[in-house]
Design a protein around this motif. Structure first.
Motif, PDB file in Angstrom:
ATOM      1  N   ARG B 334       0.813  -1.212   0.000  1.00  0.00           N
ATOM      2  CA  ARG B 334       0.000   0.000   0.000  1.00  0.00           C
ATOM      3  C   ARG B 334       0.843   1.257   0.000  1.00  0.00           C
ATOM      4  N   ARG B 335       0.596   2.116  -1.004  1.00  0.00           N
ATOM      5  CA  ARG B 335       1.231   3.441  -1.024  1.00  0.00           C
ATOM      6  C   ARG B 335       0.135   4.467  -1.312  1.00  0.00           C
ATOM      7  N   ALA B 336       0.512   5.673  -1.748  1.00  0.00           N
ATOM      8  CA  ALA B 336      -0.446   6.791  -1.741  1.00  0.00           C
ATOM      9  C   ALA B 336      -1.345   6.918  -2.964  1.00  0.00           C
ATOM     10  N   SER B 337      -1.263   5.984  -3.917  1.00  0.00           N
ATOM     11  CA  SER B 337      -2.019   6.170  -5.169  1.00  0.00           C
ATOM     12  C   SER B 337      -3.473   5.709  -5.082  1.00  0.00           C
ATOM     13  N   VAL B 338      -3.873   5.225  -3.902  1.00  0.00           N
ATOM     14  CA  VAL B 338      -5.262   4.798  -3.699  1.00  0.00           C
ATOM     15  C   VAL B 338      -5.798   5.507  -2.462  1.00  0.00           C
ATOM     16  N   SER B 339      -6.909   6.188  -2.588  1.00  0.00           N
ATOM     17  CA  SER B 339      -7.569   6.715  -1.375  1.00  0.00           C
ATOM     18  C   SER B 339      -9.033   6.931  -1.697  1.00  0.00           C
TER      19      SER B 339
END
Lengths: 344, 344
Positions: B334-339
């Motif tokens: 998990r990194r920042a490209s999904v929210s």
């Protein structure tokens, strides 16, 4: 030239055992290989065994190699084959050249772990390798691991402070010149350099090459155009403000990752590559450089040749210079990120 | 049974060191392995170190193998260690596991060349390897090279049509499910899939996983949201128009390179990641995924474990399923490209 053996401990040979036991080398060989039908008295046999134990002689796992007087193995210790393709390219070059001369490469991957490194070198010594290539994924000075002194060795993409072990390294100065010349050839005169924050041969060599290329073109060196940044995408991204403030028309980046981050930062500021700013990278890391928009002009690090020439030096086919070095050129790779800017 | 030690010199063992130092074998083991928390007096520690030096003891797996006799080699044939870090990760896992069991890995790099492959296998057979791992850099069916039949072998990241040779492969379906679930968990309902144009287990498996995850969430499969593209940056870039036309709020990309190109295309259209479109990749190719803006959520291909388990199957420590397969899960990263998108 100083004999390596005076300075460093060397592996115990069958000849040493023979001398200590007062027998011939072939007697030692017969004892070691448990040769059927060899008539060796119990007394001589005992002396050979005692000498083997006293001297710490290590019999080879492959008996036939002992008889032949050497194995057909070369060792290659690499520190990071799992994290970049660089070590893989060194291995590829070394393996092709080793096979060409009838050698098999024993490859050990240490991922920078000291225990794994010591184990790898011990394993290679036990297999009586003809020699060991010790390689690093980026060009740097290394402290020689103790075990390396027991074999012929060549440093690949690294070098030792004392310089007694041959080292095959990329010509960073040449690479810096080539990168800067690509920008000069398109008429750029105000060229920025985003160098790395890490003190290294790459830092110093590429800067020197940049200065040499500017001097060739009659352009005065301007220290305000040179800035250091972390050598990754984030470092490139964060350099954009300073580069734009200096009104550069071209930028030579320490590596392709820095160039990738620079692209992102320039895009956010509305600056186009190459129309507003031309960009050159370093490494030719294919998965990045060839697939940026636009594709990135860069300078290739010659990892394949570093491995290939490392084997040639180990086998005595190529000679290092008086300083123990062989330097390999870094060829330019032209793509679409450099062109004549409209402002010129 | 004849004792080998009568006939041949034997390697110095930990027991020899213990005897010479006047301590127990476990004390030697603790000193050798620098075991934390072991309470060993300085005096005993010094005696052990002295004995190690006097006897020439090499604390490594090979020593015991010399006593046991027989080849302690495993072979690993890899097709592309110079072009991606994937083969390097397989080698790393295989080597760690091989060393754990006292084996040395003979690595050969073929770069997809048939002659090099035949030569590599012949070399391994000549060295009487205990078995051969045959690995590919992407998951695919392979025609078994003739020489492999002469040794125990295990396929790694590939499989043969007849299925008689054990194969250790990534669980593509699981990976596809995990990638899609990352988007579902943030509330996305209209999720695009940019798959590859290449017929492959990755193509079929990831699509199936995507469909399974949608079904779990009670979302009907819509074939208009699935498109195939060349599995690189250019393929991702060119998919942008179709994705925007379908009004997706999230995209699962076949790999990180596709996601990288998609970022570029979305940026040109003024669409933000993740505010306007959330993006998930596949591979966890560190140099790309961790350094995009924003950093890319993705699913890791378990190359290290493929190599590690390959060795375990070869040595009979792990059993394949009835179909000859061992599948390894693909964990989400998990990194920042999904929210959570603002539209939900």
């Amino acid at each position: 030239m100083k004999d390596r053996n005076e300075a460093a401990p060397r592996a115990v040979t069958m000849r040493d055992v023979a001398k200590a036991a007062g027998v011939s080398v072939s007697t030692v060989s017969h004892v070691v290989n448990d040769k059927k039908g060899a008539r060796i008295g119990k007394d001589a046999r005992d002396r050979v065994r005692q000498a083997i134990q006293d001297l710490g002689y290590r019999p080879n796992a492959m008996a036939k190699n002992l008889v032949k007087g050497g194995s057909r193995f070369l060792g290659l210790v690499a520190d990071a084959i799992a994290s970049t393709p660089f070590a893989g390219q060194i291995i590829h070059g070394a393996q092709d050249e080793a096979w060409r001369h009838g050698y098999v490469l024993l490859v050990a991957n240490t991922e920078g772990n000291n225990d794994a490194e010591a184990e790898a070198i011990a394993m290679m010594l036990e297999h009586k390798v003809r020699g060991i290539l010790y390689s690093t994924w980026y060009h740097r000075e290394v402290a020689m691991p103790a075990g390396l002194a027991e074999a012929d060795s060549v440093l690949v993409n690294c070098f030792s402070a004392h310089g007694r072990v041959p080292a095959v390294v990329p010509d960073e100065v040449d690479g810096g010149r080539e990168a800067t010349r690509m920008l000069l050839a398109e008429g750029h005169r105000r060229i920025g350099l985003v160098n790395t924050t890490t003190a290294s041969p790459a830092h110093d060599g590429r800067l020197l090459g940049y200065r040499q290329a500017l001097a060739e073109a009659g352009i005065a060196f301007d220290p305000d155009l040179v800035m250091d940044a972390h050598p990754d995408q984030e470092g490139g991204y964060e350099s954009v403000g300073r580069l734009l403030a200096q009104r550069v028309t071209g930028v030579f980046c320490h590596n392709d990752r820095v160039a990738m981050g620079l692209y992102d930062g320039l895009r956010e500021k509305g600056a186009r590559v190459p129309e507003d700013i031309a960009v050159v990278g370093f490494d030719n890391q294919e998965v990045i450089a060839a697939h940026l928009r636009p594709p990135l002009s860069t300078v290739a690090l010659p990892h394949y040749d570093l491995g290939r020439v490392g084997v040639r030096v180990l086998l005595g086919l190529d000679e290092p210079a008086a300083d123990g070095r062989v330097t390999i050129a870094c060829p330019p790779v032209r793509r679409a990120s450099v062109s004549t800017p409209s402002s010129i």
